[in-house]
Design a protein around this motif. Structure first.
Motif, PDB file in Angstrom:
ATOM      1  N   ARG A   1       5.068 -97.293  20.060  1.00  0.00           N
ATOM      2  CA  ARG A   1       3.911 -96.976  20.898  1.00  0.00           C
ATOM      3  C   ARG A   1       2.549 -97.202  20.239  1.00  0.00           C
ATOM      4  O   ARG A   1       1.547 -97.372  20.930  1.00  0.00           O
TER       5      ARG A   1
ATOM      6  N   ASP B   1       0.184-100.390  21.056  1.00  0.00           N
ATOM      7  CA  ASP B   1      -0.431-100.358  22.381  1.00  0.00           C
ATOM      8  C   ASP B   1      -1.590 -99.363  22.426  1.00  0.00           C
ATOM      9  O   ASP B   1      -2.642 -99.650  23.014  1.00  0.00           O
TER      10      ASP B   1
ATOM     11  N   GLY C   1      -4.432 -98.756  24.992  1.00  0.00           N
ATOM     12  CA  GLY C   1      -3.477 -98.482  26.056  1.00  0.00           C
ATOM     13  C   GLY C   1      -2.966 -97.059  25.988  1.00  0.00           C
ATOM     14  O   GLY C   1      -3.273 -96.303  25.068  1.00  0.00           O
TER      15      GLY C   1
ATOM     16  N   THR D   1       5.682-104.811  25.659  1.00  0.00           N
ATOM     17  CA  THR D   1       4.784-103.794  26.204  1.00  0.00           C
ATOM     18  C   THR D   1       3.790-104.476  27.132  1.00  0.00           C
ATOM     19  O   THR D   1       3.094-105.409  26.711  1.00  0.00           O
TER      20      THR D   1
ATOM     21  N   CYS E   1       0.506-104.709  29.433  1.00  0.00           N
ATOM     22  CA  CYS E   1      -0.813-104.089  29.601  1.00  0.00           C
ATOM     23  C   CYS E   1      -1.059-103.683  31.051  1.00  0.00           C
ATOM     24  O   CYS E   1      -1.869-102.791  31.317  1.00  0.00           O
TER      25      CYS E   1
ATOM     26  N   THR F   1       0.194-100.088  30.867  1.00  0.00           N
ATOM     27  CA  THR F   1      -0.382 -99.177  29.874  1.00  0.00           C
ATOM     28  C   THR F   1      -1.902 -99.170  29.877  1.00  0.00           C
ATOM     29  O   THR F   1      -2.514 -98.249  29.349  1.00  0.00           O
TER      30      THR F   1
ATOM     31  N   ALA G   1      -3.699-101.384  28.267  1.00  0.00           N
ATOM     32  CA  ALA G   1      -4.169-101.960  27.006  1.00  0.00           C
ATOM     33  C   ALA G   1      -4.947-103.245  27.267  1.00  0.00           C
ATOM     34  O   ALA G   1      -4.922-103.804  28.373  1.00  0.00           O
TER      35      ALA G   1
ATOM     36  N   ASP H   1      -1.074-107.692  26.589  1.00  0.00           N
ATOM     37  CA  ASP H   1       0.355-107.475  26.330  1.00  0.00           C
ATOM     38  C   ASP H   1       0.593-107.525  24.830  1.00  0.00           C
ATOM     39  O   ASP H   1      -0.184-108.140  24.083  1.00  0.00           O
ATOM     40  N   SER H   2       1.675-106.907  24.374  1.00  0.00           N
ATOM     41  CA  SER H   2       1.955-106.935  22.938  1.00  0.00           C
ATOM     42  C   SER H   2       3.446-106.851  22.678  1.00  0.00           C
ATOM     43  O   SER H   2       4.244-106.592  23.587  1.00  0.00           O
TER      44      SER H   2
END
Length: 355
Positions: A131, A134, A139, A336, A338, A341, A343, A346-347
């Motif tokens: 986590r 993010d 995020g 993950t 975005c 979340t 953010a 994206d990641s």
């Protein structure tokens, strides 16, 4: 064709135990397939329940010590699981840990369970701490399961998880939408403890109570429900906003459980109706076993097909998806989103601990 054999670990806020799932993922013809080969929930003893419940109040030194101790605990439980099930091939262990702090607005999220400690015990490559990247990207650090919903469960219109909190995931014009809806087992278990129970099995205690409409109206007007996604919930929000309302009302535990169950069903059904879509709803998580809550949901969503998968998937979907997040991290692919979340992008989150 690529194949990964992964042990996924998940510990939810409801403190009902550690979920371990040994999964296989195959990428073939541009599509991911999965299987849960074996899985088990290991109940926490009283000592670990209290430690995890109270860890947010520990000193920094004690918290760091517990971080390592819980990592060793996880490693030993995985070792026993491997031996019990005669598992021969494991590429990675993918561990969510146990959330102690989650305050993304302050840039804070912390999952107990040191990946280095797990690696030291098992001798296996670890992916953990999903986590924090993010959150560093502004995020919410949650929800993380939606990428799994998109890639593994695309045949469903909605993926609804009923754990410590309820969260939902669905596609809207090729964009994944997902967020926490409301507390579920975090509050239901808290109330059941007042009756000397760890949880309200099947919702039977709630079913014996009556809805208090004054309390229900106050709960339904909590500010969080008016916020648009992306948004997420944590223990801190429950303690600051939800429990004080519950505790202020001097009604029976039965009536409180009945009221909160009605509140949960109403919040979930409002979200699904608000999407202006019907369709198939995949329901997983411990709350799926609460037959009283499920009956209320079905009653409020007559146009939807509420689908319960195998008992294994109901209970271990989150462990499965966190195993999958580890695979995506190893592949350097987005795990993950975005869009869910909030953010900046994206990641591919997760810390890899080589052994």
């Amino acid at each position: 064709m690529k194949t990964y054999n992964v042990v996924g670990l998940m510990s939810g806020t409801s403190l009902d135990g550690l979920d371990i799932a040994y999964c296989t993922f195959i990428f073939n013809r541009n599509k991911w397939q999965y299987s849960i080969n074996c899985a088990e929930t290991i109940k926490y003893d009283k000592q670990w329940q209290l430690k995890l419940k109270n860890a947010s109040h520990f000193t920094a030194e004690k918290l760091l010590q517990s971080h390592s101790e819980y990592g060793i605990f996880l490693g030993k439980k995985v070792q026993a699981f491997i031996k019990k099930n005669n598992i021969k091939e494991i590429d990675i262990i993918s561990s969510h840990g146990h959330t102690i702090f989650h305050q993304p607005a302050k840039g804070v999220t912390f999952q107990l369970g040191n990946g280095a400690s797990i690696a030291s015990v098992t001798g296996i490559k670890i992916v953990c701490d999903f986590r924090t990247l993010d959150v560093a990207l502004n995020g919410q650090g949650a929800p993380l399961v939606p990428i799994g919903d998109r890639l593994l469960f695309s045949e469903y219109d909605f993926c609804l998880n009923l754990g410590g909190f309820s969260n939902i995931s669905f596609e809207n014009k090729s964009t994944r939408i997902a967020f926490d809806i409301c507390p579920v087992n975090t509050v239901l278990n808290y109330l059941a403890e007042a009756k000397g129970k760890n949880f309200d099995k099947g919702g039977k205690i709630a079913q014996s109570g009556d809805i208090n409409f004054t309390l229900l109206e106050i709960l339904n007007k909590l500010e969080y429900y008016e916020k648009p996604p992306p948004k997420s919930l944590g223990r801190e929000w429950v303690e600051q906003y939800f429990l004080p309302v519950i505790n202020f009302h001097t009604i029976s535990i039965e009536d409180k459980l009945a009221t909160v169950t009605e509140h949960i069903a109403r919040q979930i059904s409002d979200v699904i109706k608000g999407s202006k879509r019907g369709g198939k709803i995949l329901v997983t998580g411990g709350g799926a076993n609460n037959s009283f809550l499920i009956a209320k949901l079905k009653e409020k969503l007559p146009l939807c097909n509420v689908v319960f998968p195998s008992e294994t998937l109901v209970n271990f979907k989150e462990a499965l998806v966190f195993a999958f997040l580890g695979v995506l991290r190893m592949e350097g692919k987005t795990n993950t989103l975005c869009s869910v979340t909030g953010a900046t992008r994206d990641s591919s989150g997760g810390v890899i601990v080589e052994n």
